[in-house]
Design an enzyme around this catalytic site. Structure first.
Site, PDB file in Angstrom:
ATOM      1  CB  SER A 101     -26.993 -18.327 -13.479  1.00 29.86           C
ATOM      2  OG  SER A 101     -27.013 -17.702 -12.219  1.00 29.86           O
ATOM      3  CD  GLU A 109     -21.750  -6.632 -24.607  1.00 28.83           C
ATOM      4  OE1 GLU A 109     -22.824  -6.018 -24.791  1.00 28.83           O
ATOM      5  OE2 GLU A 109     -20.651  -6.184 -24.956  1.00 28.83           O
ATOM      6  CD  GLU A 138     -27.516  -1.693 -24.392  1.00 28.56           C
ATOM      7  OE1 GLU A 138     -27.910  -2.707 -24.999  1.00 28.56           O
ATOM      8  OE2 GLU A 138     -26.549  -1.007 -24.768  1.00 28.56           O
ATOM      9  CD  GLU A 147     -40.835   7.158 -22.640  1.00 24.05           C
ATOM     10  OE1 GLU A 147     -40.701   6.990 -21.427  1.00 24.05           O
ATOM     11  OE2 GLU A 147     -41.500   6.372 -23.348  1.00 24.05           O
ATOM     12  CE  LYS A 154     -31.259   1.859 -23.696  1.00 23.17           C
ATOM     13  NZ  LYS A 154     -31.981   1.663 -24.961  1.00 23.17           N
ATOM     14  CD1 TRP A 184      -6.219 -11.151 -23.471  1.00 26.30           C
ATOM     15  CD2 TRP A 184      -5.179 -12.721 -24.662  1.00 26.30           C
ATOM     16  NE1 TRP A 184      -6.717 -12.358 -23.090  1.00 26.30           N
ATOM     17  CE2 TRP A 184      -6.106 -13.338 -23.808  1.00 26.30           C
ATOM     18  CE3 TRP A 184      -4.409 -13.508 -25.505  1.00 26.30           C
ATOM     19  CZ2 TRP A 184      -6.273 -14.721 -23.773  1.00 26.30           C
ATOM     20  CZ3 TRP A 184      -4.585 -14.891 -25.481  1.00 26.30           C
ATOM     21  CH2 TRP A 184      -5.502 -15.478 -24.619  1.00 26.30           C
TER      22      TRP A 184
END
Length: 136
Positions: free
Chosen positions: A31, A82, A89, A98, A107, A125
């Site tokens: 981790s 993220e 990715e 390719e 993606k 927020w």
């Protein structure tokens, strides 16, 4: 007599054979390596730096433990998503450079997940700041 494949006592992944504290210790190390790898990604680094400000701010802005948890949790969720997006990715890039429609789709979906997490965080927020300023 048919030949059978040789039996191997060692699993392909040594982590699968570990148990107890040994497994936890090694998993924690993996981790930490994942967080280090994430730190090398500009987007994650920006979000982590923002978290250094936002997580303490959640203690000030939150008017109850539930509000504080929502504020802090929304920041952490952005970082989690993220990291998952970066993992997607990276896996796609390992397959090959390719262009492929399915690679693009994977993606794009990872990127969309990050966008939704950011919008959720901004909404939470924004509502908390509004509440604090106009009703606080």
């Amino acid at each position: 007599m048919p030949l059978s494949p040789p039996e191997s006592s060692a699993p392909a992944n040594p982590q699968k054979a570990r148990t107890g504290l040994n497994r936890i210790w090694h998993a924690a190390g993996y981790s930490i390596e994942g967080l280090r790898a994430g730190w090398n990604e500009k987007a994650f680094r920006q979000e982590a730096i923002a978290a250094l400000v936002l997580l303490p701010a959640s203690l000030w802005l939150g008017q109850s433990w539930v509000e504080t948890a929502l504020l802090a949790g929304s920041v952490v969720i952005v970082m989690i998503v993220e990291l998952l997006n970066t993992g997607i990715e990276t896996a796609i890039d390992r397959i090959g450079p390719e262009w492929h429609d399915l690679s693009k789709r994977a993606k794009d979906m990872g990127s969309a997940a990050v966008l939704l997490a950011l919008l959720l965080c901004a909404g939470i927020w924004g509502a908390a700041v509004f509440q604090r300023i106009f009703h606080g």
